[in-house]
Scaffold this motif. Structure first.
Motif, PDB file in Angstrom:
ATOM      1  N   ALA A  36       0.616  -1.124   0.128  1.00 17.61           N
ATOM      2  CA  ALA A  36      -0.152   0.154  -0.202  1.00 17.61           C
ATOM      3  C   ALA A  36       0.851   1.479   0.211  1.00 17.61           C
ATOM      4  N   VAL A  37       0.867   2.296  -0.894  1.00 15.45           N
ATOM      5  CA  VAL A  37       1.403   2.828  -1.429  1.00 15.45           C
ATOM      6  C   VAL A  37       0.644   4.790  -0.624  1.00 15.45           C
ATOM      7  N   ALA A  38      -0.453   4.820  -1.659  1.00 16.07           N
ATOM      8  CA  ALA A  38      -1.169   5.907  -1.023  1.00 16.07           C
ATOM      9  C   ALA A  38      -2.784   5.918  -1.147  1.00 16.07           C
ATOM     10  N   GLU A  39      -3.637   7.052  -0.532  1.00 15.57           N
ATOM     11  CA  GLU A  39      -4.572   6.837  -1.159  1.00 15.57           C
ATOM     12  C   GLU A  39      -5.780   8.458  -1.590  1.00 15.57           C
ATOM     13  N   ALA A  40      -6.455   8.796  -2.306  1.00 12.36           N
ATOM     14  CA  ALA A  40      -6.266   9.871  -2.982  1.00 12.36           C
ATOM     15  C   ALA A  40      -8.034   9.662  -2.824  1.00 12.36           C
ATOM     16  N   PRO A  41      -8.737  10.815  -3.038  1.00 16.38           N
ATOM     17  CA  PRO A  41     -10.138  11.156  -3.106  1.00 16.38           C
ATOM     18  C   PRO A  41     -10.444  10.555  -3.961  1.00 16.38           C
ATOM     19  N   ARG A  42     -11.521  10.124  -4.557  1.00  4.50           N
ATOM     20  CA  ARG A  42     -12.539   9.999  -5.422  1.00  4.50           C
ATOM     21  C   ARG A  42     -13.376  10.884  -5.060  1.00  4.50           C
TER      22      ARG A  42
ATOM     23  N   PRO B 238     -12.930  13.297   2.765  1.00  5.23           N
ATOM     24  CA  PRO B 238     -13.267  12.273   3.347  1.00  5.23           C
ATOM     25  C   PRO B 238     -14.123  11.428   4.124  1.00  5.23           C
ATOM     26  N   PRO B 239     -14.273  11.051   5.038  1.00  5.57           N
ATOM     27  CA  PRO B 239     -14.106   9.354   5.005  1.00  5.57           C
ATOM     28  C   PRO B 239     -15.630   8.780   4.451  1.00  5.57           C
ATOM     29  N   PHE B 240     -15.707   7.719   4.356  1.00  7.28           N
ATOM     30  CA  PHE B 240     -16.888   6.824   3.338  1.00  7.28           C
ATOM     31  C   PHE B 240     -18.419   6.990   4.381  1.00  7.28           C
ATOM     32  N   ALA B 241     -18.855   7.045   4.122  1.00  7.86           N
ATOM     33  CA  ALA B 241     -19.892   7.171   5.161  1.00  7.86           C
ATOM     34  C   ALA B 241     -21.122   7.672   3.949  1.00  7.86           C
ATOM     35  N   GLY B 242     -22.032   6.643   4.078  1.00  5.31           N
ATOM     36  CA  GLY B 242     -23.414   6.097   3.327  1.00  5.31           C
ATOM     37  C   GLY B 242     -24.557   7.547   3.662  1.00  5.31           C
ATOM     38  N   ALA B 243     -25.473   8.175   2.408  1.00  2.00           N
ATOM     39  CA  ALA B 243     -26.268   8.166   2.415  1.00  2.00           C
ATOM     40  C   ALA B 243     -27.441   8.046   1.055  1.00  2.00           C
ATOM     41  N   ARG B 244     -28.929   7.996   1.948  1.00  2.00           N
ATOM     42  CA  ARG B 244     -30.288   7.383   1.859  1.00  2.00           C
ATOM     43  C   ARG B 244     -31.244   9.135   1.056  1.00  2.00           C
ATOM     44  N   SER B 245     -31.219  10.399   1.757  1.00  2.00           N
ATOM     45  CA  SER B 245     -31.735  11.057   1.063  1.00  2.00           C
ATOM     46  C   SER B 245     -31.140  12.482  -0.201  1.00  2.00           C
TER      47      SER B 245
ATOM     48  N   PRO C 220     -15.299   5.941  -1.414  1.00  2.00           N
ATOM     49  CA  PRO C 220     -13.973   5.311  -0.269  1.00  2.00           C
ATOM     50  C   PRO C 220     -13.064   6.150  -1.685  1.00  2.00           C
ATOM     51  N   PRO C 221     -11.662   6.156  -0.651  1.00  2.00           N
ATOM     52  CA  PRO C 221     -10.493   6.481  -1.620  1.00  2.00           C
ATOM     53  C   PRO C 221     -10.226   6.007  -2.681  1.00  2.00           C
ATOM     54  N   VAL C 222      -9.528   6.562  -3.809  1.00  2.00           N
ATOM     55  CA  VAL C 222      -8.518   5.840  -4.507  1.00  2.00           C
ATOM     56  C   VAL C 222      -7.387   5.020  -3.830  1.00  2.00           C
ATOM     57  N   ARG C 223      -7.654   3.536  -3.282  1.00  2.00           N
ATOM     58  CA  ARG C 223      -5.778   2.969  -2.601  1.00  2.00           C
ATOM     59  C   ARG C 223      -5.031   2.422  -3.144  1.00  2.00           C
ATOM     60  N   VAL C 224      -3.754   3.243  -3.600  1.00  2.00           N
ATOM     61  CA  VAL C 224      -2.663   3.069  -4.700  1.00  2.00           C
ATOM     62  C   VAL C 224      -1.730   1.738  -4.505  1.00  2.00           C
TER      63      VAL C 224
END
Length: 328
Positions: A163-169, A312-319, A270-274
């Motif tokens: 695992a090297v890095a994470e980036a937002p999607r 931002p952290p991964f979170a669900g939303a149904r509204s 969820p972020p990109v996991r490189v």
């Protein structure tokens, strides 16, 4: 078991041409000499490897398993002979790698600058692609290493993953997309009206990323998911009403001109996991290891900037979801 290179090449030639005659011709051997090599190979492994049929020669299940390994062995022997020949001539080393567009934009360029300071004569061959292409190239020996995205769909057998890095999607659409013209908000169901692009995926709606995204919305999967590589995907995003999931640093780099980000408030992808990927059983040359470490270090530095900007952290939303168009 004492396998010989000529036996391995005999098996590969017959498999490639589907007949003893074709395999012998490809290797410049008589059919009798080729048959002798194959019989000795079957004796050495203690298994039947070939089935002779009226339509030619086919591999048995054991033959297919040996063929997969033999292809890599033969490729590595070719590379070894090439490397030794180049060393004798004083020819430069060759480094072969594959990266995704995100890695090319945020890790490859600075790493190459540093690499050239210490290895100015080394030859570098860079391919573009995702995990499925990296696995194929590493298996057949045409790649030394790769930097790809890990969305849970990499078969790890025989590979070393770091695992090297994470980036937002985020979501990306073309400028002028109907979603950008429809007012300040849309319902989650509106997203199902458009075709989606699963870039880098070979599993379509079964892609872990696409599936988890729609589960978080409480929705069924979209009916249309086009599977494609990055260059094709970005081109389609610019010219159609498709919706794509894209690494945000790639948009912010300004490379995919004509695309706009759609920000869905209350929902984070969820972020990109490189990850860096290589074979466990094949060592790297000093030049390949130097470039691999350089790319990893450059991505680490980029990731620090992405974290500072806030992922931002991964979170669900149904509204209902507010939609804001952000120009890259």
């Amino acid at each position: 078991m004492d396998l010989k290179a000529h036996q391995i090449r005999a098996l590969l030639a017959v498999a490639a041409h589907g007949s003893l005659r074709g395999g012998a011709a490809a290797l410049g051997l008589t059919q009798a000499a080729l048959t002798k090599s194959l019989r000795k190979l079957e004796e050495d492994v203690g298994l039947a490897l070939l089935l002779r049929t009226p339509h030619g020669v086919q591999l048995t299940d054991a033959g297919l398993r040996l063929h997969a390994r033999a292809s890599l062995i033969d490729r590595q022997l070719e590379l070894l002979q090439s490397d030794l020949a180049e060393e004798g001539r004083g020819a430069p080393a060759m480094v072969r790698l594959l990266v995704t567009p995100l890695v090319a934009a945020c890790g490859l360029v600075p790493a190459l600058r540093g690499f050239r300071d210490h290895h100015p004569a080394a030859q570098v061959c860079v391919g573009e692609g995702f995990a499925h292409a990296a696995v194929r190239g590493l298996r057949d020996g045409s790649l030394d290493f790769a930097f790809v995205h890990d969305d849970g769909d990499i078969a790890l057998g025989g590979f070393e993953l770091e695992a090297v890095a994470e980036a937002p999607r985020g979501l990306a659409v073309r400028a002028g997309h109907p979603l950008l013209q429809g007012g300040p908000s849309v319902t989650p169901d509106a997203l199902l009206q458009y075709e989606w692009l699963a870039m880098g995926s070979r599993t379509g709606t079964r892609s872990p990323l696409v599936a988890s995204y729609f589960r978080s919305l409480g929705l069924k999967l979209p009916a249309q998911v086009l599977r494609c590589d990055a260059v094709v995907g970005l081109s389609l995003l610019r010219s159609t009403d498709a919706i794509g999931i894209v690494a945000m640093p790639l948009l912010e780099s300004g490379q995919p001109h004509g695309l706009r980000r759609i920000e869905l408030q209350g929902l984070a992808l969820p972020p990109v996991r490189v990850v860096a990927l290589r074979r466990r059983d094949v060592g790297l040359t000093a030049e390949a290891e130097a470039l691999r470490r350089g790319i990893a270090a450059a991505l680490h530095r980029s990731a620090e900037g992405w974290r500072a900007a806030g992922v931002p952290p991964f979170a669900g939303a149904r509204s209902r979801l507010s939609v804001a168009a952000l120009s890259p």
